[in-house]
Scaffold this motif. Structure first.
Motif, PDB file in Angstrom:
ATOM      1  N   ARG A   1       5.279  10.473  -6.803  1.00  9.73           N
ATOM      2  CA  ARG A   1       4.054   9.854  -7.310  1.00  9.73           C
ATOM      3  C   ARG A   1       4.312   9.125  -8.611  1.00  9.73           C
ATOM      4  NH1 ARG A   1       1.774  14.774  -5.693  1.00  9.73           N
ATOM      5  NH2 ARG A   1       1.662  15.498  -7.861  1.00  9.73           N
ATOM      6  N   GLU A   2       5.080   9.739  -9.500  1.00 10.79           N
ATOM      7  CA  GLU A   2       5.382   9.102 -10.777  1.00 10.79           C
ATOM      8  C   GLU A   2       6.181   7.814 -10.568  1.00 10.79           C
ATOM      9  OE1 GLU A   2       7.381  12.136 -12.969  1.00 10.79           O
ATOM     10  OE2 GLU A   2       5.519  13.198 -13.525  1.00 10.79           O
ATOM     11  N   LYS A   3       7.125   7.860  -9.630  1.00 13.40           N
ATOM     12  CA  LYS A   3       7.927   6.669  -9.343  1.00 13.40           C
ATOM     13  C   LYS A   3       7.055   5.551  -8.771  1.00 13.40           C
ATOM     14  CE  LYS A   3      11.003   7.010  -6.027  1.00 13.40           C
ATOM     15  NZ  LYS A   3      12.300   7.240  -5.331  1.00 13.40           N
ATOM     16  N   TYR A   4       6.167   5.891  -7.847  1.00 12.14           N
ATOM     17  CA  TYR A   4       5.306   4.886  -7.229  1.00 12.14           C
ATOM     18  C   TYR A   4       4.364   4.260  -8.256  1.00 12.14           C
ATOM     19  CZ  TYR A   4       6.689   7.435  -2.953  1.00 12.14           C
ATOM     20  OH  TYR A   4       7.387   8.051  -1.940  1.00 12.14           O
ATOM     21  N   GLU A   5       3.796   5.101  -9.118  1.00  9.55           N
ATOM     22  CA  GLU A   5       2.867   4.594 -10.121  1.00  9.55           C
ATOM     23  C   GLU A   5       3.587   3.703 -11.132  1.00  9.55           C
ATOM     24  OE1 GLU A   5       1.253   8.220 -11.540  1.00  9.55           O
ATOM     25  OE2 GLU A   5      -0.068   8.526  -9.805  1.00  9.55           O
TER      26      GLU A   5
ATOM     27  N   VAL B   1       0.853  -1.191   0.000  1.00 11.68           N
ATOM     28  CA  VAL B   1       0.000   0.000   0.000  1.00 11.68           C
ATOM     29  C   VAL B   1       0.889   1.241   0.000  1.00 11.68           C
ATOM     30  CG1 VAL B   1      -1.664   1.309   1.355  1.00 11.68           C
ATOM     31  CG2 VAL B   1      -1.912  -1.160   1.136  1.00 11.68           C
ATOM     32  N   ILE B   2       0.661   2.153  -0.955  1.00 14.04           N
ATOM     33  CA  ILE B   2       1.518   3.333  -1.107  1.00 14.04           C
ATOM     34  C   ILE B   2       0.656   4.591  -1.153  1.00 14.04           C
ATOM     35  CG2 ILE B   2       3.408   4.366  -2.408  1.00 14.04           C
ATOM     36  CD1 ILE B   2       3.809   1.667  -3.805  1.00 14.04           C
ATOM     37  N   PRO B   3       0.456   5.251  -0.008  1.00 11.62           N
ATOM     38  CA  PRO B   3      -0.291   6.513  -0.021  1.00 11.62           C
ATOM     39  C   PRO B   3       0.548   7.651  -0.602  1.00 11.62           C
ATOM     40  CG  PRO B   3       0.478   6.041   2.187  1.00 11.62           C
ATOM     41  CD  PRO B   3       0.847   4.852   1.351  1.00 11.62           C
ATOM     42  N   THR B   4      -0.102   8.532  -1.336  1.00  9.90           N
ATOM     43  CA  THR B   4       0.621   9.601  -2.043  1.00  9.90           C
ATOM     44  C   THR B   4       0.215  10.999  -1.583  1.00  9.90           C
ATOM     45  OG1 THR B   4      -1.076   9.641  -3.784  1.00  9.90           O
ATOM     46  CG2 THR B   4       0.815   8.155  -4.111  1.00  9.90           C
ATOM     47  N   ASP B   5      -0.464  11.114  -0.449  1.00 11.48           N
ATOM     48  CA  ASP B   5      -1.029  12.400  -0.032  1.00 11.48           C
ATOM     49  C   ASP B   5      -0.010  13.531  -0.032  1.00 11.48           C
ATOM     50  OD1 ASP B   5      -3.907  11.560   1.186  1.00 11.48           O
ATOM     51  OD2 ASP B   5      -2.397  10.040   1.614  1.00 11.48           O
ATOM     52  N   THR B   6       1.152  13.322   0.557  1.00 12.74           N
ATOM     53  CA  THR B   6       2.164  14.382   0.644  1.00 12.74           C
ATOM     54  C   THR B   6       3.357  14.112  -0.266  1.00 12.74           C
ATOM     55  OG1 THR B   6       3.331  13.350   2.521  1.00 12.74           O
ATOM     56  CG2 THR B   6       1.479  14.835   3.037  1.00 12.74           C
ATOM     57  N   ALA B   7       3.227  13.147  -1.178  1.00 16.30           N
ATOM     58  CA  ALA B   7       4.328  12.825  -2.090  1.00 16.30           C
ATOM     59  C   ALA B   7       4.538  13.953  -3.094  1.00 16.30           C
ATOM     60  CB  ALA B   7       4.024  11.523  -2.829  1.00 16.30           C
TER      61      ALA B   7
ATOM     62  N   PRO C   1       7.226  -0.932  -0.458  1.00 20.45           N
ATOM     63  CA  PRO C   1       7.811  -1.398  -1.718  1.00 20.45           C
ATOM     64  C   PRO C   1       9.312  -1.626  -1.576  1.00 20.45           C
ATOM     65  CG  PRO C   1       6.474   0.575  -2.025  1.00 20.45           C
ATOM     66  CD  PRO C   1       6.676   0.420  -0.559  1.00 20.45           C
ATOM     67  N   PHE C   2       9.851  -2.471  -2.442  1.00 25.20           N
ATOM     68  CA  PHE C   2      11.292  -2.700  -2.466  1.00 25.20           C
ATOM     69  C   PHE C   2      12.005  -1.521  -3.125  1.00 25.20           C
ATOM     70  CE2 PHE C   2      10.535  -7.572  -2.975  1.00 25.20           C
ATOM     71  CZ  PHE C   2      10.022  -7.600  -1.702  1.00 25.20           C
ATOM     72  N   SER C   3      13.243  -1.336  -2.799  1.00 22.57           N
ATOM     73  CA  SER C   3      14.207  -0.509  -3.538  1.00 22.57           C
ATOM     74  C   SER C   3      13.902   0.976  -3.637  1.00 22.57           C
ATOM     75  CB  SER C   3      14.415  -1.072  -4.960  1.00 22.57           C
ATOM     76  OG  SER C   3      13.255  -0.909  -5.754  1.00 22.57           O
ATOM     77  N   PHE C   4      13.092   1.522  -2.733  1.00 24.05           N
ATOM     78  CA  PHE C   4      12.885   2.966  -2.715  1.00 24.05           C
ATOM     79  C   PHE C   4      13.945   3.627  -1.826  1.00 24.05           C
ATOM     80  CE2 PHE C   4       8.072   3.294  -3.850  1.00 24.05           C
ATOM     81  CZ  PHE C   4       8.349   2.708  -5.071  1.00 24.05           C
ATOM     82  N   GLU C   5      13.969   4.944  -1.832  1.00 26.26           N
ATOM     83  CA  GLU C   5      14.919   5.689  -1.016  1.00 26.26           C
ATOM     84  C   GLU C   5      14.361   5.926   0.385  1.00 26.26           C
ATOM     85  OE1 GLU C   5      17.947   6.363  -2.133  1.00 26.26           O
ATOM     86  OE2 GLU C   5      17.372   5.411  -4.048  1.00 26.26           O
ATOM     87  N   HIS C   6      15.261   6.217   1.313  1.00 21.25           N
ATOM     88  CA  HIS C   6      14.850   6.453   2.692  1.00 21.25           C
ATOM     89  C   HIS C   6      13.798   7.560   2.775  1.00 21.25           C
ATOM     90  CE1 HIS C   6      15.017   6.923   7.028  1.00 21.25           C
ATOM     91  NE2 HIS C   6      15.392   8.179   6.897  1.00 21.25           N
ATOM     92  N   GLU C   7      13.985   8.619   2.006  1.00 20.55           N
ATOM     93  CA  GLU C   7      13.037   9.739   2.033  1.00 20.55           C
ATOM     94  C   GLU C   7      11.642   9.295   1.572  1.00 20.55           C
ATOM     95  OE1 GLU C   7      15.996   9.733   0.645  1.00 20.55           O
ATOM     96  OE2 GLU C   7      17.097  11.015   2.062  1.00 20.55           O
ATOM     97  N   ASP C   8      11.607   8.352   0.633  1.00 21.41           N
ATOM     98  CA  ASP C   8      10.317   7.839   0.178  1.00 21.41           C
ATOM     99  C   ASP C   8       9.615   7.089   1.312  1.00 21.41           C
ATOM    100  OD1 ASP C   8      10.943   8.790  -2.394  1.00 21.41           O
ATOM    101  OD2 ASP C   8      11.912   6.899  -2.933  1.00 21.41           O
ATOM    102  N   TYR C   9      10.369   6.275   2.023  1.00 25.60           N
ATOM    103  CA  TYR C   9       9.775   5.509   3.113  1.00 25.60           C
ATOM    104  C   TYR C   9       9.286   6.427   4.233  1.00 25.60           C
ATOM    105  CZ  TYR C   9      11.789   1.432   0.795  1.00 25.60           C
ATOM    106  OH  TYR C   9      12.117   0.464  -0.118  1.00 25.60           O
TER     107      TYR C   9
END
Length: 340
Positions: free
Chosen positions: A249-253, A238-244, A306-314
């Motif tokens: 957002r483009e990376k998550y999608e 599950v990947i919420p994008t409210d404050t992304a 998700p796998f392989s994202f950056e710390h800031e993304d998490y």
């Protein structure tokens, strides 16, 4: 159970804890920071995937030990430890030790079956016994006896050495916090029969259809019928994008889109069926979850990062989960719930 009118009771997250193979410490430190952040945000639990010969957590017990000394409240679990790699008695010793040091916050999640890539690693892990190792549920019951404090040896004294008949240390209550990672109806039923909690995820095995939610819902229903008091946790990605940011957002999608084809039909000889990743605003995600036949039957979740994202993304994802998605599902941080 959580519906649009019934609140989610417990919110957790699951991570693989990725790192750079040439410089692994920063990734491990980032993982510990994320667990600390989870506690600060009010998450009820943090769970670690268990990976071998990969760039992710291979020793979750060690990570949980470190995390237990940097946190005071959040529960820590494994989702899951494949027992095919483990000596059940040694694992019980390690888990009991960390559980005592953490103040009773450990939730061991385990699974049965041979190790992944068995033909490639069997001579590495079991060079002398590969042909006789038992990877069935019998291995799980050995672990349960050990972690539950049942006699596993003969007590006595040899010289000045005193021996216990059960695994030491023993942590009372740990047995009741053991979970089975189950992706099939058979494994869900076995978990219920043996009074284990049930971990469901974004992968089902032996699937005969393509409706992931319906199949998972049937498995949870069968478990609850046999073990009504057991706990069930769901672990969708599950990947919420409210404050992304727009870039996030483009990376998550793109991440979710690349993984979507495998969700359309069962994969490989194991008939593995994967759930689509859920990406969107918390309002959009909550609407999808409330319509999900699996989610509607659980009171707690461990949403998978998700796998392989950056710390800031998490950091962004965890923050949105706790401050936007959780409330949209009716969840409240434990510290507020206790004070209510």
């Amino acid at each position: 159970m959580p519906t649009a009118d019934t609140p989610l009771q417990k919110l957790g997250f699951l991570t693989i804890g990725t790192f750079d193979g040439d410089d692994p410490r920063p990734g491990m430190e980032a993982l510990l920071t994320q667990i600390q952040l989870g506690e600060e945000l009010g998450f009820d639990s943090a769970w670690l995937r268990h990976r071998h010969l990969q760039y992710g957590v291979s020793s979750p017990v060690a990570i949980m030990a470190a995390a237990s000394q940097r946190t005071s409240r959040i529960e820590l679990g494994t989702a899951v430890t494949p027992l095919g790699w483990e000596n059940p008695v040694r694992l019980a010793e390690d888990l009991a030790t960390v559980d005592l040091l953490s103040g009773g916050r450990i939730n061991p999640g385990v699974s049965a079956g041979p190790p992944m890539r068995w033909d490639d690693i069997k001579d590495l892990v079991y060079p002398d016994t590969a042909d006789v190792e038992d990877f069935s549920y019998t291995r799980v019951t050995r672990f349960l006896r050990a972690v539950g404090g049942e006699p596993v040896a003969t007590a006595g004294t040899q010289g000045i050495e005193v021996y216990s008949d059960r695994v030491q240390p023993h942590s009372p209550g740990l047995r009741e916090r053991v979970w089975l990672g189950a992706g099939s109806l058979r494994s869900a039923t076995w978990a219920a029969e043996h009074r284990l909690n049930l971990l469901t995820s974004s992968v089902l095995s032996g699937a005969e259809g393509t409706d992931f939610a319906a199949i998972q819902g049937e498995q949870i229903a069968a478990y609850r019928e046999a073990h009504p008091e057991g706990r069930v946790s769901q672990g969708l990605v599950v990947i919420p994008t409210d404050t992304a940011t727009r870039e996030q957002r483009e990376k998550y999608e793109a991440y979710a889109a690349a993984r979507l084809p495998r969700t359309r039909e069962p994969q490989g000889p194991g008939k593995l069926l994967f759930a689509p990743d859920v990406v969107g605003t918390s309002e959009q995600i909550a609407e999808q979850l409330h319509a999900h036949a699996g989610f509607r039957q659980v009171a707690e979740v461990a949403f998978a990062l998700p796998f392989s994202f950056e710390h800031e993304d998490y950091v962004q994802i965890l923050t949105d989960m706790a401050t936007r998605l959780g409330p949209a599902l009716g969840w409240r941080p434990r510290e507020f719930t206790q004070g209510a």
